[in-house]
Design a protein around this motif. Structure first.
Motif, PDB file in Angstrom:
ATOM      1  N   SER A 260     -50.020   5.541  -4.145  1.00  0.00           N
ATOM      2  CA  SER A 260     -49.597   4.180  -3.803  1.00  0.00           C
ATOM      3  C   SER A 260     -50.660   3.132  -4.098  1.00  0.00           C
ATOM      4  O   SER A 260     -50.482   1.970  -3.728  1.00  0.00           O
ATOM      5  CB  SER A 260     -49.195   4.122  -2.322  1.00  0.00           C
ATOM      6  N   ASN A 261     -51.754   3.502  -4.759  1.00  0.00           N
ATOM      7  CA  ASN A 261     -52.832   2.558  -5.047  1.00  0.00           C
ATOM      8  C   ASN A 261     -53.120   2.532  -6.541  1.00  0.00           C
ATOM      9  O   ASN A 261     -53.557   3.529  -7.118  1.00  0.00           O
ATOM     10  CB  ASN A 261     -54.089   2.952  -4.276  1.00  0.00           C
ATOM     11  N   ARG A 262     -52.871   1.397  -7.157  1.00  0.00           N
ATOM     12  CA  ARG A 262     -53.012   1.292  -8.606  1.00  0.00           C
ATOM     13  C   ARG A 262     -54.412   1.660  -9.079  1.00  0.00           C
ATOM     14  O   ARG A 262     -54.586   2.231 -10.160  1.00  0.00           O
ATOM     15  CB  ARG A 262     -52.647  -0.119  -9.074  1.00  0.00           C
ATOM     16  N   SER A 263     -55.431   1.351  -8.301  1.00  0.00           N
ATOM     17  CA  SER A 263     -56.808   1.570  -8.747  1.00  0.00           C
ATOM     18  C   SER A 263     -57.148   3.036  -8.945  1.00  0.00           C
ATOM     19  O   SER A 263     -58.093   3.364  -9.664  1.00  0.00           O
ATOM     20  CB  SER A 263     -57.784   0.962  -7.741  1.00  0.00           C
ATOM     21  N   THR A 264     -56.389   3.948  -8.337  1.00  0.00           N
ATOM     22  CA  THR A 264     -56.671   5.375  -8.484  1.00  0.00           C
ATOM     23  C   THR A 264     -55.666   6.099  -9.375  1.00  0.00           C
ATOM     24  O   THR A 264     -55.772   7.315  -9.553  1.00  0.00           O
ATOM     25  CB  THR A 264     -56.702   6.072  -7.109  1.00  0.00           C
ATOM     26  N   MET A 265     -54.693   5.382  -9.932  1.00  0.00           N
ATOM     27  CA  MET A 265     -53.677   6.023 -10.755  1.00  0.00           C
ATOM     28  C   MET A 265     -54.213   6.306 -12.154  1.00  0.00           C
ATOM     29  O   MET A 265     -55.027   5.556 -12.693  1.00  0.00           O
ATOM     30  CB  MET A 265     -52.434   5.137 -10.867  1.00  0.00           C
ATOM     31  N   MET A 266     -53.737   7.393 -12.748  1.00  0.00           N
ATOM     32  CA  MET A 266     -54.042   7.685 -14.136  1.00  0.00           C
ATOM     33  C   MET A 266     -53.435   6.600 -15.021  1.00  0.00           C
ATOM     34  O   MET A 266     -52.346   6.085 -14.726  1.00  0.00           O
ATOM     35  CB  MET A 266     -53.488   9.057 -14.515  1.00  0.00           C
ATOM     36  N   ALA A 267     -54.133   6.240 -16.080  1.00  0.00           N
ATOM     37  CA  ALA A 267     -53.673   5.172 -16.965  1.00  0.00           C
ATOM     38  C   ALA A 267     -52.246   5.447 -17.434  1.00  0.00           C
ATOM     39  O   ALA A 267     -51.941   6.534 -17.939  1.00  0.00           O
ATOM     40  CB  ALA A 267     -54.600   5.039 -18.163  1.00  0.00           C
ATOM     41  N   GLY A 268     -51.361   4.456 -17.275  1.00  0.00           N
ATOM     42  CA  GLY A 268     -49.971   4.588 -17.679  1.00  0.00           C
ATOM     43  C   GLY A 268     -49.042   5.053 -16.574  1.00  0.00           C
ATOM     44  O   GLY A 268     -47.833   5.019 -16.745  1.00  0.00           O
ATOM     45  N   TRP A 269     -49.598   5.497 -15.442  1.00  0.00           N
ATOM     46  CA  TRP A 269     -48.789   5.930 -14.300  1.00  0.00           C
ATOM     47  C   TRP A 269     -48.830   4.822 -13.238  1.00  0.00           C
ATOM     48  O   TRP A 269     -49.906   4.347 -12.877  1.00  0.00           O
ATOM     49  CB  TRP A 269     -49.319   7.240 -13.715  1.00  0.00           C
ATOM     50  N   ASP A 270     -47.674   4.443 -12.745  1.00  0.00           N
ATOM     51  CA  ASP A 270     -47.583   3.323 -11.799  1.00  0.00           C
ATOM     52  C   ASP A 270     -47.581   3.801 -10.348  1.00  0.00           C
ATOM     53  O   ASP A 270     -47.108   4.904 -10.056  1.00  0.00           O
ATOM     54  CB  ASP A 270     -46.305   2.523 -12.052  1.00  0.00           C
ATOM     55  N   PRO A 271     -48.057   2.963  -9.434  1.00  0.00           N
ATOM     56  CA  PRO A 271     -48.015   3.329  -8.013  1.00  0.00           C
ATOM     57  C   PRO A 271     -46.593   3.278  -7.468  1.00  0.00           C
ATOM     58  O   PRO A 271     -45.679   2.716  -8.073  1.00  0.00           O
ATOM     59  CB  PRO A 271     -48.904   2.275  -7.349  1.00  0.00           C
ATOM     60  N   THR A 272     -46.416   3.836  -6.300  1.00  0.00           N
ATOM     61  CA  THR A 272     -45.102   3.930  -5.658  1.00  0.00           C
ATOM     62  C   THR A 272     -44.586   2.561  -5.235  1.00  0.00           C
ATOM     63  O   THR A 272     -45.349   1.631  -4.980  1.00  0.00           O
ATOM     64  CB  THR A 272     -45.179   4.834  -4.423  1.00  0.00           C
ATOM     65  N   LEU A 273     -43.271   2.467  -5.134  1.00  0.00           N
ATOM     66  CA  LEU A 273     -42.618   1.233  -4.703  1.00  0.00           C
ATOM     67  C   LEU A 273     -42.339   1.207  -3.203  1.00  0.00           C
ATOM     68  O   LEU A 273     -42.395   0.151  -2.573  1.00  0.00           O
ATOM     69  CB  LEU A 273     -41.287   1.063  -5.440  1.00  0.00           C
ATOM     70  N   TYR A 274     -42.022   2.371  -2.617  1.00  0.00           N
ATOM     71  CA  TYR A 274     -41.465   2.393  -1.269  1.00  0.00           C
ATOM     72  C   TYR A 274     -42.336   3.083  -0.233  1.00  0.00           C
ATOM     73  O   TYR A 274     -42.110   2.909   0.961  1.00  0.00           O
ATOM     74  CB  TYR A 274     -40.097   3.094  -1.287  1.00  0.00           C
ATOM     75  N   VAL A 275     -43.293   3.894  -0.664  1.00  0.00           N
ATOM     76  CA  VAL A 275     -44.060   4.688   0.299  1.00  0.00           C
ATOM     77  C   VAL A 275     -45.546   4.507   0.081  1.00  0.00           C
ATOM     78  O   VAL A 275     -45.997   4.126  -1.008  1.00  0.00           O
ATOM     79  CB  VAL A 275     -43.710   6.189   0.197  1.00  0.00           C
ATOM     80  N   ASN A 276     -46.309   4.820   1.122  1.00  0.00           N
ATOM     81  CA  ASN A 276     -47.760   4.877   1.029  1.00  0.00           C
ATOM     82  C   ASN A 276     -48.226   6.316   1.229  1.00  0.00           C
ATOM     83  O   ASN A 276     -47.654   7.062   2.032  1.00  0.00           O
ATOM     84  CB  ASN A 276     -48.410   3.981   2.087  1.00  0.00           C
ATOM     85  N   GLY A 277     -49.246   6.670   0.474  1.00  0.00           N
ATOM     86  CA  GLY A 277     -49.888   7.971   0.641  1.00  0.00           C
ATOM     87  C   GLY A 277     -49.002   9.175   0.427  1.00  0.00           C
ATOM     88  O   GLY A 277     -49.009  10.102   1.253  1.00  0.00           O
ATOM     89  N   PRO A 278     -48.214   9.242  -0.663  1.00  0.00           N
ATOM     90  CA  PRO A 278     -47.399  10.443  -0.875  1.00  0.00           C
ATOM     91  C   PRO A 278     -48.276  11.651  -1.174  1.00  0.00           C
ATOM     92  O   PRO A 278     -49.264  11.555  -1.899  1.00  0.00           O
ATOM     93  CB  PRO A 278     -46.544  10.071  -2.095  1.00  0.00           C
ATOM     94  N   GLY A 279     -47.920  12.783  -0.603  1.00  0.00           N
ATOM     95  CA  GLY A 279     -48.717  13.983  -0.843  1.00  0.00           C
ATOM     96  C   GLY A 279     -48.090  15.208  -0.224  1.00  0.00           C
ATOM     97  O   GLY A 279     -46.979  15.166   0.300  1.00  0.00           O
ATOM     98  N   HIS A 280     -48.837  16.299  -0.295  1.00  0.00           N
ATOM     99  CA  HIS A 280     -48.404  17.620   0.171  1.00  0.00           C
ATOM    100  C   HIS A 280     -46.939  17.852  -0.189  1.00  0.00           C
ATOM    101  O   HIS A 280     -46.053  17.924   0.654  1.00  0.00           O
ATOM    102  CB  HIS A 280     -48.612  17.791   1.670  1.00  0.00           C
ATOM    103  N   HIS A 281     -46.723  18.006  -1.485  1.00  0.00           N
ATOM    104  CA  HIS A 281     -45.382  18.105  -2.042  1.00  0.00           C
ATOM    105  C   HIS A 281     -44.941  19.561  -2.142  1.00  0.00           C
ATOM    106  O   HIS A 281     -45.719  20.499  -1.896  1.00  0.00           O
ATOM    107  CB  HIS A 281     -45.370  17.502  -3.439  1.00  0.00           C
ATOM    108  N   THR A 282     -43.700  19.744  -2.558  1.00  0.00           N
ATOM    109  CA  THR A 282     -43.188  21.061  -2.906  1.00  0.00           C
ATOM    110  C   THR A 282     -42.275  20.917  -4.116  1.00  0.00           C
ATOM    111  O   THR A 282     -41.462  19.989  -4.182  1.00  0.00           O
ATOM    112  CB  THR A 282     -42.422  21.703  -1.723  1.00  0.00           C
TER     113      THR A 282
END
Length: 382
Positions: free
Chosen positions: A289-311
């Motif tokens: 959810s933070n543009r400054s840490t995203m890989m170039a070309g990948w955009d931050p989230t629109l609706y959530v903060n801190g997405p993680g621990h996925h499956t």
């Protein structure tokens, strides 16, 4: 009063009408196809490695306030596991959306006083269900496993996994790659909480580690050290890309912060999973959810903060059923809705999708081996 049409004029008019109706049908079909592509398929030019397109996807928040989803599919049934205070519960539903409201059936209770129960992970091996989870207090957290032939009943007493070096360990999961069982987890190098690294070890069976543990990645990049004390790499999840290469997608930064995000480790073609320099890391977050840490070309989230621990919601939880390039496939993750204070208590399970993203270069410097590796990466959708 209108003038009667001649036969020739009538034929010409009929032909024009037929062409017009045909054009309308084609236009309707094209519109339907475009809508289907938008709703169900990955963006165009995935194989060309173009930057992910920005889109306003529907919010996938479920009603379940919880963390650390683990979900697999068996036939048309989705099976999820979660920690519930001093135990573990399993939910079953006909869709990922339905899991949050499905009955939670308790399958294990901490009758031996193991301590905090974290992040259960359900997998299948040889037709049997295995749930791996962390239990303990402070530096005593270790990995345990229970198993059954039925997803939501029949589990016996827990067994501690004898992981090499017997150090603090959380978020472990089992997978099979190239005919070998592996266990990957987040742990400490020593006995103090300095940083959480990702480790891998061979397994001779679903419950028996064999040989040494090997570190495959440490939180040493600036974008995964935004939140410290300790620096974090956790919740690793294995998946196999359309080229047959192994990926470990993990959560970076602390789960107590909205800097929490997903990043990728890709094993080079023909690489050795136990050799740290055969792994290439994405150059930033792939889902965050933070543009400054995203890989170039990948955009931050629109609706959530801190997405993680996925499956990754895979058939039988087996990476050998990993999806091909093209379509999107289901995933789940936890996050906090934007506009809500970022706290553990405000985390929800979310449904989402993911797709493969081709021709993506990961780069590195000042380490052995080639500085770049190009192959498949991933895009995640809310």
């Amino acid at each position: 009063m209108s003038k009667p049409m001649s036969k020739a004029t009538s034929k010409a008019t009929s032909k024009l009408e037929r062409r017009f109706r045909h054009s309308l049908r084609l236009g309707a079909l094209a519109l339907a196809g475009a809508l289907a592509a938008t709703l169900f398929l990955s963006p165009p030019d995935t194989a060309q490695g173009a930057p992910p397109a920005r889109e306003a996807a529907p919010q996938g928040q479920t009603s379940l306030r919880a963390a650390d989803p683990s979900v697999l599919r068996v036939g048309s049934t989705y099976v999820a596991v979660q920690s519930t205070g001093g135990g573990i519960a399993v939910r079953r539903a006909s869709s990922t959306d339905g899991l949050a409201t499905a009955p939670a059936r308790q399958v294990w209770s901490d009758t031996r006083g193991r301590g905090e129960v974290w992040a259960p992970e359900i997998v299948m091996d040889g037709g049997r269900y295995y749930i791996y989870f962390t239990a303990g207090v402070g530096a005593a957290h270790r990995m345990f496993v229970i198993s059954s032939t039925t997803s939501d009943s029949g589990y016996g007493a827990e067994t501690q996994l004898a992981l090499p070096d017997n150090k603090w360990a959380i978020d472990g999961t089992l997978f099979t790659f190239n005919g070998q069982r592996w266990f990957v987890w987040s742990g400490w190098a020593g006995d103090t909480n300095v940083e959480q690294n990702l480790y891998i070890a061979r397994m001779s069976s679903p419950t028996q580690p064999t040989g040494a543990r090997y570190v495959i990645s440490q939180p040493r990049e600036s974008w995964e050290r935004v939140v410290g004390n300790p620096f974090i790499k956790e919740s690793p999840e294995a998946i196999k890309d359309p080229n047959g290469q192994l990926h470990i997608v993990y959560s970076a930064n602390g789960s107590w912060s909205e800097q929490y995000c997903l990043a990728d480790l890709r094993l080079r073609a023909g690489g050795d999973p136990t050799h740290v320099w055969d792994w290439y890391k994405s150059n930033g977050c792939l889902f965050g959810s933070n543009r400054s840490t995203m890989m170039a070309g990948w955009d931050p989230t629109l609706y959530v903060n801190g997405p993680g621990h996925h499956t990754f919601v895979l058939l039988h939880g087996d990476i050998n059923t990993s999806p091909p390039a093209g379509p999107r496939f289901p995933s789940m993750f936890h996050a906090v809705p934007k506009g809500t204070p970022y706290t553990w208590a405000n985390r929800h399970w979310y449904t989402g999708t993911f797709a493969w993203w081709g021709n993506t270069t990961y780069s590195r410097a000042n380490v052995p081996g080639p500085n770049t590796d190009t192959g498949w990466s991933l895009k995640f959708f809310e």
